[in-house]
Write a protein that holds these residues in place. Structure first.
Motif, PDB file in Angstrom:
ATOM      1  N   LEU A  50       9.491  11.435  38.248  1.00  0.00           N
ATOM      2  CA  LEU A  50      10.603  12.346  37.964  1.00  0.00           C
ATOM      3  C   LEU A  50      11.874  11.565  37.648  1.00  0.00           C
ATOM      4  N   TRP A  51      12.136  10.510  38.425  1.00  0.00           N
ATOM      5  CA  TRP A  51      13.352   9.735  38.193  1.00  0.00           C
ATOM      6  C   TRP A  51      13.229   8.814  36.986  1.00  0.00           C
ATOM      7  N   ILE A  52      12.002   8.390  36.663  1.00  0.00           N
ATOM      8  CA  ILE A  52      11.787   7.646  35.416  1.00  0.00           C
ATOM      9  C   ILE A  52      12.159   8.541  34.230  1.00  0.00           C
ATOM     10  N   ALA A  53      11.728   9.812  34.286  1.00  0.00           N
ATOM     11  CA  ALA A  53      12.060  10.764  33.219  1.00  0.00           C
ATOM     12  C   ALA A  53      13.557  11.022  33.151  1.00  0.00           C
ATOM     13  N   ASN A  54      14.238  10.763  34.271  1.00  0.00           N
ATOM     14  CA  ASN A  54      15.692  10.951  34.330  1.00  0.00           C
ATOM     15  C   ASN A  54      16.449   9.704  33.911  1.00  0.00           C
ATOM     16  N   GLY A  55      15.707   8.680  33.431  1.00  0.00           N
ATOM     17  CA  GLY A  55      16.337   7.482  32.893  1.00  0.00           C
ATOM     18  C   GLY A  55      16.753   6.446  33.906  1.00  0.00           C
TER      19      GLY A  55
ATOM     20  N   LEU B  12       4.607   2.855  40.159  1.00  0.00           N
ATOM     21  CA  LEU B  12       4.649   3.051  38.717  1.00  0.00           C
ATOM     22  C   LEU B  12       3.350   2.598  38.051  1.00  0.00           C
ATOM     23  N   GLU B  13       2.766   1.539  38.574  1.00  0.00           N
ATOM     24  CA  GLU B  13       1.479   1.088  38.041  1.00  0.00           C
ATOM     25  C   GLU B  13       0.423   2.176  38.172  1.00  0.00           C
ATOM     26  N   GLN B  14       0.418   2.869  39.297  1.00  0.00           N
ATOM     27  CA  GLN B  14      -0.540   3.963  39.499  1.00  0.00           C
ATOM     28  C   GLN B  14      -0.225   5.154  38.590  1.00  0.00           C
ATOM     29  N   VAL B  15       1.070   5.394  38.382  1.00  0.00           N
ATOM     30  CA  VAL B  15       1.473   6.479  37.474  1.00  0.00           C
ATOM     31  C   VAL B  15       0.956   6.201  36.068  1.00  0.00           C
ATOM     32  N   PHE B  16       1.137   4.960  35.597  1.00  0.00           N
ATOM     33  CA  PHE B  16       0.654   4.599  34.262  1.00  0.00           C
ATOM     34  C   PHE B  16      -0.846   4.848  34.155  1.00  0.00           C
ATOM     35  N   ARG B  17      -1.579   4.411  35.181  1.00  0.00           N
ATOM     36  CA  ARG B  17      -3.037   4.551  35.147  1.00  0.00           C
ATOM     37  C   ARG B  17      -3.439   6.018  35.095  1.00  0.00           C
ATOM     38  N   LYS B  18      -2.813   6.862  35.922  1.00  0.00           N
ATOM     39  CA  LYS B  18      -3.188   8.272  35.988  1.00  0.00           C
ATOM     40  C   LYS B  18      -2.774   9.042  34.741  1.00  0.00           C
TER      41      LYS B  18
ATOM     42  N   GLU C  88       0.821   3.025  28.901  1.00  0.00           N
ATOM     43  CA  GLU C  88       0.996   1.600  29.149  1.00  0.00           C
ATOM     44  C   GLU C  88       2.413   1.202  29.525  1.00  0.00           C
ATOM     45  N   ASN C  89       3.372   2.107  29.381  1.00  0.00           N
ATOM     46  CA  ASN C  89       4.755   1.721  29.686  1.00  0.00           C
ATOM     47  C   ASN C  89       5.564   2.918  30.176  1.00  0.00           C
ATOM     48  N   ARG C  90       6.762   2.638  30.680  1.00  0.00           N
ATOM     49  CA  ARG C  90       7.598   3.674  31.275  1.00  0.00           C
ATOM     50  C   ARG C  90       8.115   4.661  30.224  1.00  0.00           C
TER      51      ARG C  90
END
Length: 301
Positions: free
Chosen positions: A249-254, A275-281, A285-287
């Motif tokens: 959520l906070w990644i999406a918020n920049g 974040l690594e787990q978020v990428f996998r799910k 490959e990146n934020r």
């Protein structure tokens, strides 16, 4: 000549020539207007922090800060987006006229000033500015709460309600909000995409509506969905853990990893592990891709 208005028009005259100010002041007061005087650009900027006039008469050539730079600085304040600035100058060549218009001016009059012509030009620009403000007030009344920014996140104009919610250029949060909007717009958004945004300790959300004339990003400021419900939507859609959904959520918020760590009370290293787990799910490959996926989902909520 008295301008048609139920309330006194406030005019800020910015000029370093005392004789010119005296002549203009007499004509404006005779027309029933209130006159504020600034002898140079910095004085005009100081006045603008406390009072927003209806129109500004700006001398082009002044010491320390010329009228062109003063105009640009005034126009950085969203409250001055609709305020007409008329240049007064003895320079009538095309270069200086263009400089004044590019700086944000709407018109110019030549010195020595013909006060009858000046008042007529002011009347036209005041009428246009008030029509624009009335239209934006109507948008607020209809619950639209619109504003527009450029590609770098600078506010170009805003309806009155939005102007009261956004930090001005001198507020400590100004650069942070600008940077978040700029980062969000870099995702090549589709209309309807939204982003949660904290503004002056208040949770909000911003919705992207359209790109106007290739330069104005039209946005709507909304009372946001509950942060917990946004994180829950991410958690359910992507099968994330509680902490993973908070991070996304906070990644999406920049936010950066360091900022997220401060918000969620964890180390940047722990944020990166989540974040690594978020990428996998999410299968990305990146934020940037993760943020885009989150933004698309939240836009449908």
């Amino acid at each position: 000549m008295k301008l048609h208005d139920d309330q006194k028009t406030i005019v800020m005259v910015v000029d370093d020539a005392v004789d010119s100010i005296r002549m203009i002041n007499d004509a404006l007061e005779e027309a029933g207007m209130t006159v504020l005087v600034a002898l140079e650009g910095n004085q005009a900027l100081t006045i603008s922090r406390n009072i927003t006039p209806d129109v500004v008469l700006m001398d082009a050539l002044m010491p320390h800060m010329d009228g062109f730079e003063t105009c640009r600085r005034l126009k950085e304040n969203p409250a001055f987006a609709d305020i007409p600035i008329i240049f007064m100058t003895g320079l009538s060549d095309t270069e200086h006229v263009v400089m004044g218009l590019n700086a944000g001016g709407v018109d110019y009059v030549n010195k020595p000033i013909n006060t009858t012509e000046l008042l007529a030009r002011m009347d036209v620009h005041l009428t246009n500015a008030r029509m624009t403000r009335s239209a934006r007030c109507a948008l607020d009344t209809a619950g639209q709460n619109l504003f527009a920014v450029d590609r770098e996140g600078h506010v170009l104009w805003a309806t009155p309600q939005v102007s009261r919610c956004l930090p001005d250029n001198n507020h400590p949060e100004f650069l942070n909000v600008k940077a978040q909007i700029e980062a969000w717009l870099s995702h090549n958004l589709e209309p309807g995409h939204s982003m949660p945004l904290w503004i002056m300790d208040t949770p909000r959300s911003v919705v992207y509506l359209a790109l106007v004339d290739g330069r104005e990003y039209l946005l709507r400021l909304k009372t946001p969905q509950n942060q917990n419900s946004a994180a829950a939507a991410l958690r359910e859609r992507f099968q994330l853990t509680l902490r993973e959904s908070d991070v996304l959520l906070w990644i999406a918020n920049g936010k950066t990893n360091r900022e997220i760590g401060q918000i969620l009370d964890m180390s940047p290293r722990t944020v990166n592990k989540h974040l690594e787990q978020v990428f996998r799910k999410l299968g990305v490959e990146n934020r940037t891709a993760a943020a885009a996926g989150a933004i698309r989902l939240l836009a449908t909520q």
